[in-house]
Design a protein around this motif. Structure first.
Motif, PDB file in Angstrom:
ATOM      1  N   SER A 120       3.319   8.752  17.708  1.00  0.00           N
ATOM      2  CA  SER A 120       2.609   8.292  16.512  1.00  0.00           C
ATOM      3  C   SER A 120       2.153   6.846  16.696  1.00  0.00           C
ATOM      4  CB  SER A 120       3.471   8.465  15.266  1.00  0.00           C
ATOM      5  OG  SER A 120       4.613   7.660  15.347  1.00  0.00           O
ATOM      6  N   ASP A 121       2.961   6.053  17.395  1.00  0.00           N
ATOM      7  CA  ASP A 121       2.534   4.674  17.663  1.00  0.00           C
ATOM      8  C   ASP A 121       1.307   4.650  18.570  1.00  0.00           C
ATOM      9  OD1 ASP A 121       4.539   3.812  16.094  1.00  0.00           O
ATOM     10  OD2 ASP A 121       5.761   2.913  17.685  1.00  0.00           O
ATOM     11  N   VAL A 162       3.929  19.242  12.426  1.00  0.00           N
ATOM     12  CA  VAL A 162       2.958  19.166  13.519  1.00  0.00           C
ATOM     13  C   VAL A 162       1.591  19.016  12.848  1.00  0.00           C
ATOM     14  CG1 VAL A 162       1.890  20.376  15.455  1.00  0.00           C
ATOM     15  CG2 VAL A 162       4.335  20.641  14.995  1.00  0.00           C
ATOM     16  N   PRO A 163       0.882  17.901  13.118  1.00  0.00           N
ATOM     17  CA  PRO A 163      -0.311  17.597  12.324  1.00  0.00           C
ATOM     18  C   PRO A 163      -1.294  18.760  12.202  1.00  0.00           C
ATOM     19  CG  PRO A 163       0.190  15.772  13.764  1.00  0.00           C
ATOM     20  CD  PRO A 163       1.172  16.852  14.095  1.00  0.00           C
ATOM     21  N   VAL A 164      -1.591  19.429  13.299  1.00  0.00           N
ATOM     22  CA  VAL A 164      -2.597  20.487  13.245  1.00  0.00           C
ATOM     23  C   VAL A 164      -2.170  21.630  12.329  1.00  0.00           C
ATOM     24  CG1 VAL A 164      -3.589  22.365  14.568  1.00  0.00           C
ATOM     25  CG2 VAL A 164      -3.777  20.036  15.381  1.00  0.00           C
ATOM     26  N   GLY A 190      -2.712  14.903  20.832  1.00  0.00           N
ATOM     27  CA  GLY A 190      -1.303  15.156  20.558  1.00  0.00           C
ATOM     28  C   GLY A 190      -1.053  15.648  19.140  1.00  0.00           C
ATOM     29  N   LEU A 191      -2.067  16.205  18.520  1.00  0.00           N
ATOM     30  CA  LEU A 191      -1.879  16.720  17.160  1.00  0.00           C
ATOM     31  C   LEU A 191      -1.307  18.116  17.180  1.00  0.00           C
ATOM     32  CD1 LEU A 191      -5.154  15.601  15.354  1.00  0.00           C
ATOM     33  CD2 LEU A 191      -3.004  14.394  15.652  1.00  0.00           C
ATOM     34  N   ASP A 192      -1.296  18.721  18.354  1.00  0.00           N
ATOM     35  CA  ASP A 192      -0.794  20.077  18.480  1.00  0.00           C
ATOM     36  C   ASP A 192      -0.036  20.139  19.809  1.00  0.00           C
ATOM     37  OD1 ASP A 192      -0.340  22.691  17.921  1.00  0.00           O
ATOM     38  OD2 ASP A 192      -2.409  23.365  18.178  1.00  0.00           O
ATOM     39  N   ASN A 193       0.832  21.118  19.944  1.00  0.00           N
ATOM     40  CA  ASN A 193       1.580  21.242  21.188  1.00  0.00           C
ATOM     41  C   ASN A 193       0.978  22.336  22.049  1.00  0.00           C
ATOM     42  OD1 ASN A 193       3.476  19.306  20.252  1.00  0.00           O
ATOM     43  ND2 ASN A 193       4.392  20.918  18.996  1.00  0.00           N
ATOM     44  N   LEU A 199      -2.613  -1.282   8.112  1.00  0.00           N
ATOM     45  CA  LEU A 199      -1.342  -1.634   7.488  1.00  0.00           C
ATOM     46  C   LEU A 199      -0.191  -1.239   8.407  1.00  0.00           C
ATOM     47  CD1 LEU A 199      -0.122  -2.358   4.479  1.00  0.00           C
ATOM     48  CD2 LEU A 199       0.550   0.025   4.643  1.00  0.00           C
ATOM     49  N   LEU A 200      -0.307  -0.028   8.963  1.00  0.00           N
ATOM     50  CA  LEU A 200       0.732   0.428   9.893  1.00  0.00           C
ATOM     51  C   LEU A 200       0.789  -0.477  11.109  1.00  0.00           C
ATOM     52  CD1 LEU A 200       0.270   4.322   9.963  1.00  0.00           C
ATOM     53  CD2 LEU A 200       1.769   2.968   8.517  1.00  0.00           C
ATOM     54  N   ARG A 228       8.428   6.853   8.901  1.00  0.00           N
ATOM     55  CA  ARG A 228       7.685   6.283   7.783  1.00  0.00           C
ATOM     56  C   ARG A 228       7.364   7.351   6.728  1.00  0.00           C
ATOM     57  NH1 ARG A 228       4.998   0.905   8.548  1.00  0.00           N
ATOM     58  NH2 ARG A 228       4.595   0.432   6.370  1.00  0.00           N
ATOM     59  N   LEU A 285       0.846  -1.199   0.000  1.00  0.00           N
ATOM     60  CA  LEU A 285       0.000   0.000   0.000  1.00  0.00           C
ATOM     61  C   LEU A 285       0.878   1.244   0.000  1.00  0.00           C
ATOM     62  CD1 LEU A 285      -2.862   1.132   0.091  1.00  0.00           C
ATOM     63  CD2 LEU A 285      -2.761   1.048   2.564  1.00  0.00           C
ATOM     64  N   ILE A 295      -3.108  10.178  11.979  1.00  0.00           N
ATOM     65  CA  ILE A 295      -3.708   8.868  12.179  1.00  0.00           C
ATOM     66  C   ILE A 295      -2.673   7.798  12.478  1.00  0.00           C
ATOM     67  CG2 ILE A 295      -5.722   9.446  10.780  1.00  0.00           C
ATOM     68  CD1 ILE A 295      -4.612   7.870   8.517  1.00  0.00           C
ATOM     69  N   GLY A 296      -1.445   8.217  12.775  1.00  0.00           N
ATOM     70  CA  GLY A 296      -0.500   7.252  13.338  1.00  0.00           C
ATOM     71  C   GLY A 296       0.690   6.884  12.483  1.00  0.00           C
ATOM     72  N   THR A 297       0.928   7.615  11.394  1.00  0.00           N
ATOM     73  CA  THR A 297       2.143   7.338  10.623  1.00  0.00           C
ATOM     74  C   THR A 297       3.335   7.914  11.377  1.00  0.00           C
ATOM     75  OG1 THR A 297       0.794   7.698   8.674  1.00  0.00           O
ATOM     76  CG2 THR A 297       3.157   7.508   8.324  1.00  0.00           C
ATOM     77  N   SER A 298       4.348   7.097  11.563  1.00  0.00           N
ATOM     78  CA  SER A 298       5.498   7.595  12.327  1.00  0.00           C
ATOM     79  C   SER A 298       6.310   8.544  11.454  1.00  0.00           C
ATOM     80  CB  SER A 298       6.358   6.424  12.771  1.00  0.00           C
ATOM     81  OG  SER A 298       6.909   5.781  11.650  1.00  0.00           O
ATOM     82  N   PRO A 299       7.073   9.437  12.103  1.00  0.00           N
ATOM     83  CA  PRO A 299       7.893  10.378  11.338  1.00  0.00           C
ATOM     84  C   PRO A 299       8.826   9.660  10.358  1.00  0.00           C
ATOM     85  CG  PRO A 299       7.888  10.969  13.664  1.00  0.00           C
ATOM     86  CD  PRO A 299       7.155   9.673  13.545  1.00  0.00           C
ATOM     87  N   ARG A 326      -0.983   6.950  18.805  1.00  0.00           N
ATOM     88  CA  ARG A 326      -2.140   7.334  17.988  1.00  0.00           C
ATOM     89  C   ARG A 326      -2.593   6.186  17.108  1.00  0.00           C
ATOM     90  NH1 ARG A 326      -0.049  13.024  17.311  1.00  0.00           N
ATOM     91  NH2 ARG A 326       1.181  12.300  15.566  1.00  0.00           N
ATOM     92  N   ARG A 327      -1.616   5.515  16.531  1.00  0.00           N
ATOM     93  CA  ARG A 327      -1.927   4.413  15.632  1.00  0.00           C
ATOM     94  C   ARG A 327      -2.716   3.320  16.358  1.00  0.00           C
ATOM     95  NH1 ARG A 327       3.194   1.128  14.366  1.00  0.00           N
ATOM     96  NH2 ARG A 327       2.598   0.279  16.370  1.00  0.00           N
ATOM     97  N   GLY A 336       8.629  11.360  19.053  1.00  0.00           N
ATOM     98  CA  GLY A 336       7.727  11.440  17.908  1.00  0.00           C
ATOM     99  C   GLY A 336       7.200  10.061  17.543  1.00  0.00           C
ATOM    100  N   ARG A 337       8.069   9.095  17.650  1.00  0.00           N
ATOM    101  CA  ARG A 337       7.709   7.730  17.303  1.00  0.00           C
ATOM    102  C   ARG A 337       6.688   7.163  18.290  1.00  0.00           C
ATOM    103  NH1 ARG A 337       9.704   3.388  14.212  1.00  0.00           N
ATOM    104  NH2 ARG A 337       8.038   1.851  14.449  1.00  0.00           N
ATOM    105  N   TYR A 363      -5.282   1.778   5.592  1.00  0.00           N
ATOM    106  CA  TYR A 363      -3.961   2.347   5.854  1.00  0.00           C
ATOM    107  C   TYR A 363      -3.464   2.142   7.289  1.00  0.00           C
ATOM    108  CZ  TYR A 363      -0.214   5.748   6.116  1.00  0.00           C
ATOM    109  OH  TYR A 363       0.984   6.347   6.329  1.00  0.00           O
ATOM    110  N   ILE A 364      -4.318   2.488   8.263  1.00  0.00           N
ATOM    111  CA  ILE A 364      -3.856   2.385   9.655  1.00  0.00           C
ATOM    112  C   ILE A 364      -3.576   0.940  10.034  1.00  0.00           C
ATOM    113  CG2 ILE A 364      -4.396   2.906  12.066  1.00  0.00           C
ATOM    114  CD1 ILE A 364      -6.253   5.053  11.073  1.00  0.00           C
TER     115      ILE A 364
END
Ligand SMILES: Nc1ncnc2c1ncn2[C@@H]1O[C@H](COP(=O)(O)OP(=O)(O)OP(=O)(O)O)[C@@H](O)[C@H]1O
Ligand SMILES: [Mg+2]
Lengths: 409, 231
Positions: free
Chosen positions: B81-82, A401-403, B56-59, B112-113, A314, A2, A308-312, B84-85, B77-78, B109-110
């Motif tokens: 994101s994990d 930063v996502p937002v 955690g999408l904003d600081n 898949l992650l 990735r 994908l 939605i959870g993609t690591s940096p 959130r995933r 960061g990892r 997609y998610i």
């Protein structure tokens, strides 16, 4: 899978930009292949010519001769030695030479010359001596009916001494036994031009040189050819192995024999790299621009992917992957163009509008090189530098930063 | 029970000096597992800002957010994101689908992650899209779907990976009231059956009625809270 599909569809998204980027990578690749081919091809030609013309691919001499050539360091010039030497698997041709200095006299003038004694028959099958004759003919190994040995002289010798075909030439030097060497010779051939490497050389048949320098049955060194100059190191190793039970003799490759020439070649080749850096630089600028643009445009999406959870890391690799995909495809298409072009270059080549001189060797016809490396190296260079270029935008995307990123969406 | 998400003295400011906007100020909240919570307040009160900070999408400019008792500021960061995933599903105020991926691929997609095998991914995506009423539209790209349909893909995407908590910013705002209520029913169902925690913002009084907990915010501050037994 994908991820790869995502990368692929992202590439297809802005088709015009993708085509432009690919064209610049493709163009860079083809240009690199062709210039590498021509450069390698011409150096190959020069080195091939030079080694065959003067040094051979390797030489056998007495230990120390290559560092300091003297009249007294000699090797056997026997038939037995020749038979053994030429039976070695890598050896394709060999010939003995005597080399020393002398003072040459014409009718009225004198001129210091280099004297090279060669085996008339063996030399003809090894170097370009016979082909270099401008006037007259190749000499005989034996003295003529008057009892004089025949010689061929370089253009500078003929001009300085004001001698021509059929004239007599006197050489004076010192023999290996300490005696005074002097003799009379008959000029039968004029060699090359005053620009040639051997313009100041007088060529003697080996027997004449052995008599003149008082070194019967001997020579200063053997010139040995392999199938190709690229085998010279291998050849040298083989010769040295063969010479293991004769510690007084050693073999040296042309790189040692003519160190100066070798170093100039190396320097010239490195100088040629500047051209590559320029091509790569131009490709990189174009690519940096597109990759940056495509990352900036999709900032919002990267924000979502990250949210939605993609690591940096990735995200980072997604962008690198996209760029690599693009570079890989470009090189593949470039290969389709480069194959026939370089085939033509390597097989036919083109005549230079003006002959070019590289380290004393004059070249009038350029040819490319047909070699796997000529196609592979530029691909690695293009893909590598493009990947390096993508690092910066990729890092940018990874740090989003996502937002902030999604606000633009 | 331990809170899934906790905020302590949370603040987020925009601008400075005279133009300083306190989009969020001194917010202390605890979201517990299984809640079905609505954040309500007028436009510009800070609902979106709060949801974004919680995920955690904003600081934040002030205070901290703890995810399962770990401060976001201390996560790499990892790690974030994990987290959130694996634990959070987002439904944004705008649909925010990936334009080059089909409805099914957006949902896939998610997972898949998360490293879920392809067969299972596919089964779950198709079931979920059917549940949100998009059967037969799995292969469409976002721009081939209506706004409401896109919103439903976004909902499916958030839920298909079975997170512990879903943060939804006005999930029904762009839907007609019937579709909106259907979606809410579905969320409620997941909440009751699977104990999935929901925190969503809304303007809609009909939707507020369904929530088990209402948090009122105004001008970036929590001004009141109501809890209701399941009705
Ligand atoms: N990037 C920004 N720059 C400046 N101010 C902002 C920014 N984002 C939000 N704000 C301000 O912060 C406050 C809260 O915004 P937020 O989007 O959280 O409100 P909301 O409750 O979600 O509103 P709505 O119901 O309209 O979605 C508003 O006054 C808004 O103007
Ligand atoms: Mg909002």
């Amino acid at each position: 899978m994908l991820m790869l599909r995502l990368a692929f569809r992202n590439i297809l998204r802005n088709k015009r930009r993708t085509v432009l980027t690919m064209l610049s990578m493709l163009g860079g690749y083809v240009l690199l292949v062709l210039s590498l081919s021509v450069q390698n091809g011409s150096y190959e030609q020069v080195i091939d010519f030079f080694t065959k013309d003067s040094t051979g691919h390797a030489q056998i001499s007495e230990v120390g001769y290559q560092q300091r050539a003297t009249l007294y360091k000699a090797v056997p010039a026997s038939d037995a030695f020749y038979q053994q030497l030429t039976s070695l698997p890598l050896v394709s041709a060999a010939a003995p030479r005597i080399k020393s200095g002398a003072l040459a006299y014409g009718e009225t003038k004198s001129f210091p010359v280099q004297v090279v004694g060669v085996d008339a028959q063996k030399e003809a099958g090894l170097s370009f001596l016979a082909e270099k004759i401008k006037q007259g003919r190749y000499f005989n190994a034996q003295p003529n009916s008057d009892g004089y040995f025949e010689v061929m002289v370089g253009a500078a010798v003929a001009r300085q001494l004001q001698v021509a075909l059929g004239d007599e030439l006197v050489l004076i030097s010192q023999g290996a036994d300490g005696s005074l060497a002097n003799d009379l010779f008959s000029i039968v051939g004029l060699i090359g031009s005053t620009e040639s490497l051997d313009a100041r050389t007088v060529y003697l048949p080996l027997l004449a040189a052995q008599n003149f320098f008082a070194m019967p049955g001997e020579a200063h060194y053997w010139v040995v050819l392999a199938g190709n100059y690229r085998q010279s190191d291998e050849l040298t190793a083989q010769l040295n192995q063969w010479l293991a039970d004769r510690p007084e003799l050693e073999a040296a490759s042309w790189k040692v024999v003519s160190e100066e020439f070798y170093k100039t070649m190396q320097a010239d080749i490195e100088g040629g790299y500047i051209f590559y850096y320029i091509i790569i630089f131009l490709v990189c600028i174009g690519v940096l621009n597109t990759v940056l643009m495509s990352v900036l445009e999709r900032t919002g999406e990267f924000g979502v992917l990250k949210a939605i959870g993609t690591s940096p890391s990735r995200l980072f690799f997604l962008i690198i992957q996209e760029t690599l995909l693009l570079a890989g495809l470009s090189c593949l298409f470039g290969l389709l163009a480069a194959l026939p072009l370089n085939y033509w270059l390597a097989s036919t080549g083109f005549a230079l509008p003006e002959p070019m001189e590289i380290s004393g060797v004059v070249m009038a016809h350029m040819k490319g090189q047909w070699d796997l490396a000529v196609f592979v190296e530029p691909a690695l260079i293009v893909i590598g530098s493009v990947a390096l270029i993508a690092v910066f935008p990729a890092l940018k995307a990874a740090r989003i930063v996502p937002v902030d990123a999604m606000r633009g969406l | 029970m331990k809170p899934v998400i906790e905020t302590r003295q949370l603040g987020r400011f925009y601008g400075e000096g005279d133009t300083l906007v306190r989009a969020l100020h001194q917010v202390d909240l605890q979201i517990e597992p299984g809640e079905f919570t609505a954040i309500v307040g007028p436009s510009g009160s800070g609902k979106s800002t709060l949801l974004q900070l919680m995920g955690g999408l904003d600081n934040p400019d002030e205070g901290t957010v703890l995810l399962k008792e770990k401060a976001i500021s201390e996560m790499s960061g990892r790690e974030l994101s994990d987290f959130r995933r694996d634990h959070i599903g987002f439904i944004f105020q705008a649909y925010n689908l990936i334009p080059v991926l089909s409805a099914a691929e957006n949902c896939e997609y998610i997972m898949l992650l998360q490293g879920i095998p392809a067969a299972e991914r596919k089964a779950r995506v198709y079931a979920m899209l059917e549940q949100v009423g998009l059967k037969g539209k799995e292969q469409r790209l976002p721009n081939q779907l209506s706004g409401g349909q896109q919103q439903r893909v976004a909902v499916a995407r958030a839920m298909v990976s079975r997170p512990d908590i879903i943060l939804a910013d006005e999930p029904t705002a762009n839907l007609d009231s019937q579709t909106g209520m259907d979606l809410l029913d579905m969320m409620h169902e997941l909440n009751r059956q699977q104990g999935m925690t929901f925190v969503f913002s809304t303007h809609d009084p009909k939707i507020m009625e369904r929530a088990s907990r209402l948090i009122h915010i105004e001008d970036g501050r929590v001004i009141g809270e109501q809890r209701r037994d399941e009705g």
